[in-house]
Design a protein around this motif. Structure first.
Motif, short mmCIF file in Angstrom:
data_model
loop_
_atom_site.label_atom_id
_atom_site.label_comp_id
_atom_site.label_asym_id
_atom_site.label_seq_id
_atom_site.Cartn_x
_atom_site.Cartn_y
_atom_site.Cartn_z
N THR A 1 0.84 -1.20 0.00
CA THR A 1 0.00 0.00 0.00
C THR A 1 0.87 1.25 0.00
O THR A 1 2.05 1.21 0.37
CB THR A 1 -0.91 0.03 1.24
OG1 THR A 1 -0.10 0.15 2.41
CG2 THR A 1 -1.77 -1.22 1.32
N ARG A 2 0.28 2.35 -0.39
CA ARG A 2 1.00 3.63 -0.41
C ARG A 2 1.38 4.06 1.01
O ARG A 2 2.48 4.55 1.25
CB ARG A 2 0.12 4.69 -1.07
CG ARG A 2 0.74 6.06 -1.12
CD ARG A 2 1.94 6.13 -2.02
NE ARG A 2 1.50 6.25 -3.39
CZ ARG A 2 2.32 6.14 -4.42
NH1 ARG A 2 3.59 5.93 -4.24
NH2 ARG A 2 1.87 6.25 -5.63
N ALA A 3 0.49 3.83 1.97
CA ALA A 3 0.79 4.17 3.36
C ALA A 3 1.95 3.32 3.89
O ALA A 3 2.82 3.82 4.60
CB ALA A 3 -0.45 3.98 4.23
N GLY A 4 1.97 2.06 3.53
CA GLY A 4 3.06 1.19 3.94
C GLY A 4 4.39 1.62 3.34
O GLY A 4 5.43 1.58 4.00
N GLN A 5 4.36 2.06 2.09
CA GLN A 5 5.58 2.55 1.45
C GLN A 5 6.09 3.80 2.15
O GLN A 5 7.29 3.96 2.34
CB GLN A 5 5.32 2.83 -0.02
CG GLN A 5 5.04 1.59 -0.83
CD GLN A 5 4.56 1.91 -2.23
OE1 GLN A 5 4.41 3.06 -2.61
NE2 GLN A 5 4.29 0.86 -3.01
N LEU A 6 5.17 4.67 2.56
CA LEU A 6 5.56 5.87 3.28
C LEU A 6 6.17 5.51 4.64
O LEU A 6 7.19 6.09 5.03
CB LEU A 6 4.35 6.80 3.48
CG LEU A 6 4.61 8.09 4.23
CD1 LEU A 6 5.61 8.96 3.48
CD2 LEU A 6 3.31 8.84 4.46
N VAL A 7 5.58 4.55 5.33
CA VAL A 7 6.13 4.12 6.61
C VAL A 7 7.53 3.54 6.42
O VAL A 7 8.45 3.86 7.19
CB VAL A 7 5.20 3.09 7.28
CG1 VAL A 7 5.87 2.40 8.44
CG2 VAL A 7 3.92 3.76 7.74
#
Length: 67
Positions: free
Chosen positions: A45-51
């Motif tokens: 996910t995009r949020a996981g990539q940001l994390v």
């Protein structure tokens, strides 16, 4: 024991636990997933990539640039 030595000991214990978890994950993937599998799952996910990006930034800032 000084607070600096206590902090360093805490980080060494944490690093040892992470190495042990990685070894268990490699030997028994049914008990604990491998680190690569966890990162692959988080990066979906995009949020996981940001994390993941923020974690790598934090590690680089504290351990590479601060040295």
């Amino acid at each position: 024991m000084t607070s600096r030595a206590l902090t360093a000991a805490g980080y060494l214990v944490l690093a040892g636990c992470l190495v042990a978890a990685a070894l268990v994950g490699r030997q028994r993937p049914d008990v604990l997933p491998r680190v690569a599998d966890v990162v692959r799952h988080v990066a979906r996910t995009r949020a996981g990539q940001l994390v993941l990006l923020l974690v790598w930034w934090w590690l680089g800032w504290h351990f590479v640039l601060a040295a």
